[in-house]
Design an enzyme around this catalytic site. Structure first.
Site, mmCIF file in Angstrom:
data_model
loop_
_atom_site.group_PDB
_atom_site.id
_atom_site.type_symbol
_atom_site.label_atom_id
_atom_site.label_comp_id
_atom_site.label_asym_id
_atom_site.label_seq_id
_atom_site.Cartn_x
_atom_site.Cartn_y
_atom_site.Cartn_z
ATOM 1 N N HIS B 434 0.804 -1.225 0.000
ATOM 2 C CA HIS B 434 0.000 0.000 0.000
ATOM 3 C C HIS B 434 0.838 1.277 0.000
ATOM 4 C CE1 HIS B 434 -1.120 0.023 4.643
ATOM 5 N NE2 HIS B 434 0.152 -0.039 4.469
ATOM 6 N N GLU B 435 0.243 2.323 -0.516
ATOM 7 C CA GLU B 435 0.936 3.601 -0.781
ATOM 8 C C GLU B 435 2.105 3.437 -1.751
ATOM 9 O OE1 GLU B 435 -0.871 5.764 0.086
ATOM 10 O OE2 GLU B 435 -1.921 4.963 1.824
#
Lengths: 594, 594
Positions: B434-435
């Site tokens: 994620h990110e």
């Protein structure tokens, strides 16, 4: 759910090409031809019976209900089918009702079953292991009574070693056995982490259990092996043998198989039947355990294989981004076109297929040991003993990274239950623990195996590896890799020598402090050897190949190149560390940890 | 459940000793003295409110019920408490109703919250990120309307970037915004993997959403940023804004926070409010995203920290086996006495504390950038940009290995739900995704950050590192490590130069093919730098320390030694590979994968 969990061509390539020459000394051409039938049958069974339950068995996990472990309702029928089809008896000699399949072929079947559904594959493997032990060490009466139902899949076999206070330290186990006449003992104590220790898919459970006979010497020299059934024979029937399931463990993965704690003899009415000699139980059990260690290695390689196959399928179909330099408004490409994704796929293959080859190599040594005689057999035995901890741990530890890369290929989807890779990641993590942690394997390798007979095992292995190197040197595409591996092997030998001297200087504790690093370095060299073996045959056989077959061979050679460029170089840093002879971990005290 | 999830002394050591000198140029002594109060308050809240829910939130996962996401009932009260206590507004300037806490201190608080309960910690962090973005780019009307309820924890903020067909490829996102007058747009499209996208713990959800204004240019230059609330303002009240939760994702870990798919404008009645300039949404969003990347890095470091603390506690209390050479009938020792266990504990500390220091260093650069001006500020900005992908990915990738070692310290128990480490292992695995995946971070580092302004960022970093090296050289215990790091830094610079030339020769695709290896090598050098910084202060301050404080400092120096002996050497093999200038992955074709 990914369609393909294993690509059979890889197994066939190993069995029918890479290991064919070595096999010819051990098996008849006719036998070897029948292997395809066996592999195909295993694949069909795995595909139709095991794989469809892969996710379901992870979600509908075993539970304890009124003292009985309830498992997925398919387990009972599966086991009986595997009994009927001969999979449980496959590893037993024909004269004992088995199929007498070679060990290498059995490991290949393990790869197929475990890649389809790891949890489902362990039930029958445990029964086979227990049956083999009874067949080897049991008296006729025990064989007659226990083998038929175990081999038919009506009863479940287990390996009952671990106790709560004696996990990796088997010498401390305290389960006791009080003589009750004629090879019969009253068993009292507890065992933890016993796989398939009890379940409602079978009529009975047969534990191969370690315990101490009353008055036995302390430590590992006072351990005996018993057959301890859930229901014991009495008057032509069966009666309860006073074994209580006190809890089942709720695990991160490997959730389709129940792992339980057992309490024996709470009413002082649990009987066990000695097999093998008194106080020699550990060496008997090690027959089963060494086989189980290779199975764990193959299980890990198989899970990595299945995760790779899922990642391959996904990366071929998932479109996102563009090749570098392409216009930002051109159509997105399949993500397998991106270099970083290809690298991750190569990484998975390097590990999964390398580990698989190493376990099969061990299987071949085991087969040789039964077929050959004298010095040749003894050499094979030493090689098998040497490589067992390596094959087990390389697959288990590197397998974690491999499946982590499989997840990464899926991006966010890989973290979700919609795809199989997150389960593979969870299923994988047990392998560095069960059948002896990586730390235990490392001490077994460096502290025992490598040091046996003045270092003969490693000299034998080096000879085997150099035979491969000589062949590789004749192909100019492989010669640079052969040179790298020779260098790595030489460094490993040198490291071993230096450590051996250091053991005398600084003592066992310092000598073994970094055994885990030694195991890792050892694994890198031996798997490099397996890759070179594969590349030799891929190069040799690719000349006449066309189309998909040519691509297959080209792919194999490429993965070998990748392994030598990206994996093998890690070896040097590990050996450098080991040769530094500075046991940093010993100088650090407990109070320094905060 | 482990008692301790973080040892505050490590954070205090970093903030009050290691980074004190650099902080003095930015903060008043009075401000710095107040940090302890903030840290203690964060710890108390984490311990009493977040940590007790750690396992429970993993088991009672969010579910979708009649279009609403139901989360653990504690979430609503927790968020409002965090609002009341000032944790959500902590990062906003005082003039906008915030606490104006320094970035470094905020990251330290993230470490505390995330180590106590990662899932619980993200809700407030997302709200803070959304509020900061509105505070920076929003007009007064938007600020007045949205900031108070977000900061009070009554409304939830989110970051809504990802679409199913455009995961890592943001330029392809297709959510559309049709002008409806005066900064208002009709939004239509879908978003996936949105954290805290909807839940019943709050009255409203405020999405900071990327979409394309009708007619905008293709690719990343046509993306705008909107505030898109679940309920929009109308006539002094709120009305439904036509956002449907179409599914929630069932994940391996990070299970306490709902991740959902959203569909906007199914009835053509979803309004969004432009913030920032048209078609410049991505750069605005990157303010939030860069902060979020550091938070992800700190989240990973925090999870590794909590897992280490659990492993430390267990290995100190669990007795098994004996020291080498001790009699086999002597009493078993705590397993922390075994060299291999100590090695695993050191490995976890090397990663967790090293990663934590690197994220705090980034926080300090961010603070400097707001306090300093002109060239000094610009330099800090470049350093922050350069190190953000490194800090994020080092923690996320190495964190997997770290928690894997935590499990290994527990043996079989580590694989079971009775102890927290299996959850940490599952929670950890999202961070490399994620990110921005590790692959994306790697391309950001090598393809953009390192190449900016003719390589200025790396020159600035090298200067910073060499300042540390000069100090380390003055302590003879640290001088050899300083020498090693100088060598590694030099190799990294050389590798960068060679890659830069190769980019011109062979093109972007070949140049970036192994960017992930470059990122790993970069991480090893920068974390080595952070360890040396810590060791310098540990050595300096240990002179007058006694008892536990002396042990703490001694421990720090030992972990630094361990890092340099076991981790840093991996750097050489990576750089060697990178300098080989052979993009093996590019020559391999899709059909070679089987």
């Amino acid at each position: 759910m990914a369609e393909r969990f294993i690509h059979m061509q890889h197994l066939r390539f190993l069995l029918r090409e890479v290991f064919a020459e070595e096999s010819k000394n051990l098996f008849s051409e006719k036998d070897m031809k029948s292997w395809d039938l066996v592999l195909n049958a295993a694949y069909d069974f795995a595909k139709t019976a095991l794989h469809p339950l892969f996710s379901e068995m992870d979600r509908e996990t075993p539970h304890l209900e009124n003292g009985t472990v309830r498992v997925h309702p398919a387990i009972g029928p599966l086991l009986r089918q595997m009994g009927k089809d001969g999979w449980i008896s496959a590893g037993l000699p024909q004269k004992q009702g088995g199929e007498g399949l070679p060990s290498m072929l059995l490991h290949a079947c393990t790869a197929i079953f475990a890649s389809a559904n790891y949890s489902a594959s362990v039930y029958s493997a445990l029964s086979m292991g227990a049956a083999r032990l009874i067949a080897t060490y049991g008296c006729e009466a025990l064989k007659d009574f226990y083998l038929p139902p175990l081999l038919a899949g009506r009863w479940q076999g287990t390996m009952a070693l671990t106790e709560a206070e004696a996990g990796s330290s088997l010498g401390d186990l305290s389960c006791e056995a009080i003589p009750a006449g004629e090879g019969v003992y009253r068993i009292r104590g507890r065992k933890v982490f016993i796989s398939a220790a009890d379940h409602d898919g079978v009529e009975n459970v047969v534990h191969l259990m370690l315990a101490r006979i009353d008055g036995a010497p302390p430590g590992v020299k006072g351990i005996s092996l018993f057959v301890v059934p859930k229901f014991r024979p009495e008057l032509g029937g069966l009666r309860d043998n006073d074994i209580t399931v006190t809890q089942i463990f709720h695990k991160m993965g490997y959730r389709g198989a129940p792992i339980a704690e057992l309490s024996m003899g709470e009413k002082n009415d649990c009987l066990g039947y000695l097999i093998g000699m008194e106080n020699r139980g550990l060496s008997a059990m090690f027959q089963m355990m060494n086989g189980a260690r290779l199975e764990v290695g193959m299980g890990a390689a198989a899970i990595a294989t299945a995760a790779y196959q899922a990642a391959l399928e996904y990366t071929k179909s998932r479109k996102q981004g563009r090749r570098m330099g392409a216009s930002s408004i051109s159509e997105p490409v399949a993500i397998i076109e991106h270099a970083d994704v290809k690298r991750m796929l190569l990484d998975q293959r390097a590990i999964a297929e390398g580990a698989m080859a190493l376990v099969l190599q061990c299987g071949l040594y085991e087969d040789a040991l039964h077929t050959l005689t004298g010095e040749a057999a003894r050499e094979r035995h030493l090689l098998l003993d040497l490589l067992t901890p390596v094959a087990k741990s390389y697959a288990a530890e590197q397998g974690i990274f491999s499946v982590s890369q499989s997840i990464q290929c899926f991006g966010g989807y890989g973290y979700c239950e919609d795809f199989p890779v997150e389960q593979h990641f969870r299923d994988m993590r047990i392998h560095a623990i069960h059948e002896g942690t990586t730390g235990i394997q490392a001490m077994d390798l460096l502290g025992r195996k490598v040091m046996m007979e003045k270092g003969l095992p490693l000299r034998l292995l080096a000879k085997e590896i150099r035979t491969t190197l000589q062949k590789a040197e004749q192909d100019e595409a492989l010669a640079p890799m052969a040179k790298n591996l020779e260098q790595a092997l030489h460094t490993l030998e040198k490291t071993t020598g230096i450590l051996g001297l250091w053991a005398l200087e600084a003592g066992a504790e310092a000598f073994l402090a970094d055994a885990t690093l030694y195991l890792e370095a050892f694994g890198l060299v031996t798997v490099g050897w397996q890759w070179l073996k594969q590349a030799i045959f891929a190069r040799k056989n690719s000349g006449t190949a066309r189309g998909a077959a040519a691509s297959f061979y080209e792919g194999k050679t490429n993965v070998c190149r990748y392994y030598f460029a990206y994996h093998l170089p890690k070896h040097a840093a590990l050996c450098h560390r080991l040769m530094t002879k500075e046991a940093l971990t010993l100088s650090i005290q407990t109070e320094h940890f905060s």
